[in-house]
Design a protein around this motif. Structure first.
Motif, PDB file in Angstrom:
ATOM      1  N   GLY A  19       0.805  -1.218   0.000  1.00  0.00           N
ATOM      2  CA  GLY A  19       0.000   0.000   0.000  1.00  0.00           C
ATOM      3  C   GLY A  19       0.836   1.265   0.000  1.00  0.00           C
ATOM      4  N   TYR A  20       0.232   2.339   0.418  1.00  0.00           N
ATOM      5  CA  TYR A  20       0.872   3.657   0.373  1.00  0.00           C
ATOM      6  C   TYR A  20       0.515   4.443   1.630  1.00  0.00           C
ATOM      7  CZ  TYR A  20       1.547   2.619  -4.572  1.00  0.00           C
ATOM      8  OH  TYR A  20       1.935   2.027  -5.744  1.00  0.00           O
ATOM      9  N   ASN A  21       1.389   5.367   1.989  1.00  0.00           N
ATOM     10  CA  ASN A  21       1.070   6.341   3.033  1.00  0.00           C
ATOM     11  C   ASN A  21       1.186   7.739   2.454  1.00  0.00           C
ATOM     12  OD1 ASN A  21       0.703   4.430   5.146  1.00  0.00           O
ATOM     13  ND2 ASN A  21       2.920   4.244   5.324  1.00  0.00           N
ATOM     14  N   LEU A  22       0.468   8.656   3.026  1.00  0.00           N
ATOM     15  CA  LEU A  22       0.510  10.040   2.556  1.00  0.00           C
ATOM     16  C   LEU A  22       1.153  10.917   3.635  1.00  0.00           C
ATOM     17  CD1 LEU A  22      -0.532  11.705   0.075  1.00  0.00           C
ATOM     18  CD2 LEU A  22      -2.435  12.390   1.538  1.00  0.00           C
ATOM     19  N   LEU A  23       2.218  11.608   3.271  1.00  0.00           N
ATOM     20  CA  LEU A  23       2.904  12.474   4.224  1.00  0.00           C
ATOM     21  C   LEU A  23       2.810  13.922   3.772  1.00  0.00           C
ATOM     22  CD1 LEU A  23       6.273  10.513   4.799  1.00  0.00           C
ATOM     23  CD2 LEU A  23       4.095  10.215   5.965  1.00  0.00           C
ATOM     24  N   THR A  24       2.777  14.817   4.744  1.00  0.00           N
ATOM     25  CA  THR A  24       2.925  16.230   4.407  1.00  0.00           C
ATOM     26  C   THR A  24       4.428  16.495   4.242  1.00  0.00           C
ATOM     27  OG1 THR A  24       3.115  16.832   6.729  1.00  0.00           O
ATOM     28  CG2 THR A  24       0.898  16.858   5.779  1.00  0.00           C
ATOM     29  N   VAL A  25       4.765  17.658   3.710  1.00  0.00           N
ATOM     30  CA  VAL A  25       6.191  17.973   3.518  1.00  0.00           C
ATOM     31  C   VAL A  25       6.932  17.982   4.865  1.00  0.00           C
ATOM     32  CG1 VAL A  25       7.830  19.674   2.652  1.00  0.00           C
ATOM     33  CG2 VAL A  25       5.717  19.199   1.373  1.00  0.00           C
ATOM     34  N   PRO A  26       6.397  18.630   5.916  1.00  0.00           N
ATOM     35  CA  PRO A  26       7.110  18.576   7.209  1.00  0.00           C
ATOM     36  C   PRO A  26       7.283  17.141   7.722  1.00  0.00           C
ATOM     37  CG  PRO A  26       5.465  20.315   7.257  1.00  0.00           C
ATOM     38  CD  PRO A  26       5.248  19.556   5.985  1.00  0.00           C
ATOM     39  N   GLN A  27       6.268  16.296   7.521  1.00  0.00           N
ATOM     40  CA  GLN A  27       6.398  14.898   7.966  1.00  0.00           C
ATOM     41  C   GLN A  27       7.509  14.189   7.191  1.00  0.00           C
ATOM     42  OE1 GLN A  27       2.318  13.687   7.270  1.00  0.00           O
ATOM     43  NE2 GLN A  27       1.812  13.750   9.451  1.00  0.00           N
ATOM     44  N   PHE A  28       7.579  14.469   5.902  1.00  0.00           N
ATOM     45  CA  PHE A  28       8.622  13.846   5.083  1.00  0.00           C
ATOM     46  C   PHE A  28       9.996  14.334   5.525  1.00  0.00           C
ATOM     47  CE2 PHE A  28      11.283  13.886   1.170  1.00  0.00           C
ATOM     48  CZ  PHE A  28      11.321  12.516   0.930  1.00  0.00           C
ATOM     49  N   MET A  29      10.105  15.633   5.778  1.00  0.00           N
ATOM     50  CA  MET A  29      11.397  16.197   6.161  1.00  0.00           C
ATOM     51  C   MET A  29      11.832  15.729   7.549  1.00  0.00           C
ATOM     52  SD  MET A  29      12.371  17.734   3.558  1.00  0.00           S
ATOM     53  CE  MET A  29      13.774  18.732   4.040  1.00  0.00           C
ATOM     54  N   ALA A  30      10.864  15.247   8.338  1.00  0.00           N
ATOM     55  CA  ALA A  30      11.212  14.754   9.677  1.00  0.00           C
ATOM     56  C   ALA A  30      11.837  13.357   9.621  1.00  0.00           C
ATOM     57  CB  ALA A  30       9.966  14.734  10.559  1.00  0.00           C
ATOM     58  N   LEU A  31      11.757  12.692   8.464  1.00  0.00           N
ATOM     59  CA  LEU A  31      12.384  11.369   8.331  1.00  0.00           C
ATOM     60  C   LEU A  31      13.903  11.543   8.290  1.00  0.00           C
ATOM     61  CD1 LEU A  31      10.153   9.794   5.504  1.00  0.00           C
ATOM     62  CD2 LEU A  31      10.005   9.354   7.955  1.00  0.00           C
ATOM     63  N   PRO A  32      14.646  10.545   8.769  1.00  0.00           N
ATOM     64  CA  PRO A  32      16.103  10.638   8.681  1.00  0.00           C
ATOM     65  C   PRO A  32      16.534  10.782   7.210  1.00  0.00           C
ATOM     66  CG  PRO A  32      15.433   8.790  10.059  1.00  0.00           C
ATOM     67  CD  PRO A  32      14.193   9.316   9.423  1.00  0.00           C
ATOM     68  N   ILE A  33      17.611  11.531   6.982  1.00  0.00           N
ATOM     69  CA  ILE A  33      18.073  11.814   5.624  1.00  0.00           C
ATOM     70  C   ILE A  33      18.322  10.532   4.824  1.00  0.00           C
ATOM     71  CG2 ILE A  33      20.408  12.181   6.556  1.00  0.00           C
ATOM     72  CD1 ILE A  33      19.101  13.771   3.373  1.00  0.00           C
ATOM     73  N   ASN A  34      18.909   9.537   5.462  1.00  0.00           N
ATOM     74  CA  ASN A  34      19.203   8.295   4.732  1.00  0.00           C
ATOM     75  C   ASN A  34      17.926   7.603   4.272  1.00  0.00           C
ATOM     76  OD1 ASN A  34      21.946   8.510   4.794  1.00  0.00           O
ATOM     77  ND2 ASN A  34      22.153   7.372   6.733  1.00  0.00           N
ATOM     78  N   GLU A  35      16.908   7.650   5.111  1.00  0.00           N
ATOM     79  CA  GLU A  35      15.630   7.022   4.744  1.00  0.00           C
ATOM     80  C   GLU A  35      15.002   7.759   3.565  1.00  0.00           C
ATOM     81  OE1 GLU A  35      13.023   6.459   8.091  1.00  0.00           O
ATOM     82  OE2 GLU A  35      11.370   5.812   6.810  1.00  0.00           O
ATOM     83  N   ARG A  36      15.079   9.078   3.603  1.00  0.00           N
ATOM     84  CA  ARG A  36      14.535   9.868   2.486  1.00  0.00           C
ATOM     85  C   ARG A  36      15.249   9.542   1.189  1.00  0.00           C
ATOM     86  NH1 ARG A  36      15.312  15.697   4.192  1.00  0.00           N
ATOM     87  NH2 ARG A  36      16.012  14.971   6.216  1.00  0.00           N
ATOM     88  N   ASN A  62      13.784  19.466  -6.160  1.00  0.00           N
ATOM     89  CA  ASN A  62      14.196  20.875  -6.137  1.00  0.00           C
ATOM     90  C   ASN A  62      13.373  21.663  -5.125  1.00  0.00           C
ATOM     91  OD1 ASN A  62      16.339  21.093  -7.942  1.00  0.00           O
ATOM     92  ND2 ASN A  62      14.953  20.958  -9.697  1.00  0.00           N
ATOM     93  N   PHE A  63      12.050  21.366  -5.102  1.00  0.00           N
ATOM     94  CA  PHE A  63      11.192  22.045  -4.129  1.00  0.00           C
ATOM     95  C   PHE A  63      11.647  21.723  -2.707  1.00  0.00           C
ATOM     96  CE2 PHE A  63       7.676  22.058  -1.154  1.00  0.00           C
ATOM     97  CZ  PHE A  63       7.090  23.293  -1.374  1.00  0.00           C
ATOM     98  N   ILE A  64      11.882  20.428  -2.475  1.00  0.00           N
ATOM     99  CA  ILE A  64      12.268  19.985  -1.130  1.00  0.00           C
ATOM    100  C   ILE A  64      13.609  20.604  -0.720  1.00  0.00           C
ATOM    101  CG2 ILE A  64      13.040  17.940   0.193  1.00  0.00           C
ATOM    102  CD1 ILE A  64      10.062  17.957  -0.144  1.00  0.00           C
ATOM    103  N   SER A  65      14.518  20.712  -1.680  1.00  0.00           N
ATOM    104  CA  SER A  65      15.851  21.240  -1.337  1.00  0.00           C
ATOM    105  C   SER A  65      15.772  22.698  -0.897  1.00  0.00           C
ATOM    106  CB  SER A  65      16.802  21.090  -2.524  1.00  0.00           C
ATOM    107  OG  SER A  65      16.448  22.008  -3.529  1.00  0.00           O
ATOM    108  N   ASN A  66      14.752  23.395  -1.376  1.00  0.00           N
ATOM    109  CA  ASN A  66      14.600  24.804  -0.989  1.00  0.00           C
ATOM    110  C   ASN A  66      13.590  24.990   0.141  1.00  0.00           C
ATOM    111  OD1 ASN A  66      16.365  25.850  -2.986  1.00  0.00           O
ATOM    112  ND2 ASN A  66      14.793  25.423  -4.527  1.00  0.00           N
ATOM    113  N   TYR A  67      13.074  23.870   0.651  1.00  0.00           N
ATOM    114  CA  TYR A  67      12.009  23.954   1.653  1.00  0.00           C
ATOM    115  C   TYR A  67      12.556  24.455   2.985  1.00  0.00           C
ATOM    116  CZ  TYR A  67       8.518  22.491   5.043  1.00  0.00           C
ATOM    117  OH  TYR A  67       7.611  22.469   6.077  1.00  0.00           O
TER     118      TYR A  67
ATOM    119  N   LEU B 424      18.187  16.456  -1.034  1.00  0.00           N
ATOM    120  CA  LEU B 424      17.396  16.198   0.161  1.00  0.00           C
ATOM    121  C   LEU B 424      18.068  16.726   1.416  1.00  0.00           C
ATOM    122  CD1 LEU B 424      15.980  12.631  -0.465  1.00  0.00           C
ATOM    123  CD2 LEU B 424      14.722  14.766  -0.324  1.00  0.00           C
ATOM    124  N   GLY B 425      19.376  16.759   1.398  1.00  0.00           N
ATOM    125  CA  GLY B 425      20.095  17.261   2.566  1.00  0.00           C
ATOM    126  C   GLY B 425      20.326  18.751   2.486  1.00  0.00           C
ATOM    127  N   GLY B 426      20.022  19.328   1.322  1.00  0.00           N
ATOM    128  CA  GLY B 426      20.360  20.717   1.064  1.00  0.00           C
ATOM    129  C   GLY B 426      19.658  21.698   1.972  1.00  0.00           C
TER     130      GLY B 426
END
Lengths: 72, 428
Positions: A19-36, A62-67, B424-426
């Motif tokens: 299946g799938y899960n739906l995350l908001t951007v802050p929830q995604f960014m809260a994951l460890p970098i390696n997992e992302r 690109n969006f995430i990198s500037n988030y 992602l780390g940026g």
């Protein structure tokens, strides 16, 4: 896959098992970098705009990198 | 004196009316969702009944109504052993079927709240958790002295009273719904980036109205049957049930028209009726007719405010299950303490409470059932989210959900690992 002109990520769909899960951007960014990184490389991520339409991964990244997280 | 044949017949007819409520839920939910999801929404309503029917027979009824272990959980009547009359309250299989309807109602409430994005498999697992442990334990706490009448559960010992399930049935479904939809997230596109709600097409509002009527007649059995006796007392309970639902619907409509800018008047009118029916369920045989009307007023208003609050919090509940079942259920349970005739309550519960004491007992029931139900629902959803995922794919959600849950595959782009890590780390 339907894609969109919008490059503003609203949600991130993450494949999990069958299946799938739906995350908001802050929830995604809260994951460890390696997992992302792994999730993206394993193609388990879809970036979605606020209509639920898929944003190309490179644009999503690109969006995430500037988030910047909202100030508390 | 034990039940007569006429009583048995009345309870059996009531059980059939409650079973028919499944059709009401189906119509209501199918009517509210988008046309592309009507089939799978109907199937979810059918599948939960099949799951509950089997689990209730094997263990659910025993946990709910068996001999009590320290007032917490039933420990016999498993696999139907000992259910037949003249054991217990003497209603035997009739009581079993009647209670099966309640268990099925608690389960099916959740399907509407999670509609249009939950995977079929996930829904089955969550329904199983509810049928296996969440609902039967609550049922024991609330009605553990209904089959073996010479015992008390810890809640009934306090004088807590929930006549036909505002808490035991409706708020259990409501608590699971609120936890599940927060963890599940909204339907894609439901809320804009600015937080504004985007209207979503409903398949058929007349279908929703038909569902409300089917549920309404089902409630005659739900509350009227809970007297467990045929006669005037059952009829009076139905009169009060009917009054509370009618008042709540009209109040919700007028309140929505005058105070909430006429937004979603159909949903508020129909949802208000159901909230009134849910609220009167806990107290319909211990309140007066004017009190039943007052409870309808409160339910209609509470429904509308919670309806709007969910939208402001961007919590997506496609059928309004939380305002109806959780808010209506909690309100109705507290109304036992606020409006209930203390003399009647002491006869029914066997506990002599003051007004304040009765309100305290009701609040204890609401809080404990909330913690238990929401806690287990959270744990179940957490495990599902970490293992099989809660939702369907965005592609399946766009195309319309299916029972098989086999969406078009999403094909991702080939990416350079170093570039991904850098991007992602940026931001950190």
């Amino acid at each position: 896959v339907t894609t969109t002109e919008s490059k503003v990520v609203h949600h991130i769909s993450v494949k999990m098992g069958a299946g799938y899960n739906l995350l908001t951007v802050p929830q995604f960014m809260a994951l460890p970098i390696n997992e992302r990184v792994q999730l993206v490389l394993q193609k388990k991520i879809q970036f979605l705009d606020d209509h639920g339409t898929t944003i190309p991964v490179s644009d999503g990244l690109n969006f995430i990198s500037n988030y910047k997280p909202p100030a508390k | 004196m034990g039940p007569g044949e006429l009583d048995r017949l009345w309870v059996l007819v009531s059980a059939a009316l409650i079973f028919f409520m499944q059709a009401g839920f189906l119509c209501l939910e199918v009517g509210f969702v988008r046309p592309k999801n009507v089939v799978v929404t109907a199937m979810k309503n059918v599948v939960d009944w099949t799951i509950v029917s089997i689990i209730w027979m094997l263990v659910g009824f025993g946990i709910a109504f068996g001999h009590s272990l320290r007032g917490l959980i039933g420990i016999d009547l498993f696999f139907l052993d000992g259910v037949a009359a003249p054991n217990g309250n003497g209603l035997g299989w009739t009581f079993f079927l009647f209670q099966l309807g309640f268990a099925g109602t608690s389960a099916t409430i959740v399907s509407g709240a999670m509609a249009e994005r939950v995977s079929f498999f996930t829904y089955i697992i969550l329904t199983t958790a509810n049928a296996l442990i969440i609902y039967p334990v609550v049922s024991h706490w609330v009605w553990g002295n209904s089959f073996f009448t010479d015992q008390h559960s810890w809640l009934t010992a306090l004088g807590f009273h929930d006549f036909a399930g505002s808490t035991a049935v409706h708020s259990v479904g409501g608590w699971i719904s609120i936890v599940a939809i927060v963890m599940l997230g909204p339907r894609l596109g439901r809320f804009g980036a600015d937080g504004k709600v985007r209207p979503m097409e409903s398949y058929s509002l007349p279908f929703v109205a038909l569902g409300v009527f089917i549920l309404w007649v089902g409630w005659w059995g739900f509350n009227g049957g809970s007297t467990l006796r045929a006669g005037e007392a059952a009829a009076l309970v139905i009169v009060k049930t009917n009054l509370a639902g009618s008042v709540a619907g009209l109040v919700a409509y007028l309140h929505g028209r005058w105070f909430q800018r006429k937004i979603d008047l159909e949903g508020k009118f129909l949802g208000g009726i159901l909230a009134g029916l849910v609220a009167i369920t806990a107290c319909s045989h211990v309140v007066s007719l004017p009190s039943a009307a007052a409870i309808g007023v409160l339910a209609g208003i509470a429904h509308n405010y919670s309806y709007i609050l969910l939208m402001r919090l961007q919590i997506d509940d496609p059928v309004g299950a939380v305002p109806v079942h959780l808010v209506g259920g909690v309100l109705g349970t507290i109304c036992v303490g606020l409006f209930g005739n203390l003399e009647k309550l002491s006869v029914v519960t066997g506990v002599h409470n003051t007004r304040l004491g009765q309100i305290g007992a009701q609040l204890a029931g609401v809080a404990s059932v909330g913690v238990w139900t929401a806690g287990l629902a959270y744990l179940t959803c957490k495990i599902l989210r970490a293992t099989v995922g809660l939702r369907t794919s965005p592609q399946e959600e766009a195309d319309g959900l299916t029972m098989s849950g086999e969406p078009r595959e999403h094909v991702g782009e080939e990416l350079d690992p170093d570039q991904v890590r850098k991007l992602l780390g940026g931001g950190e």
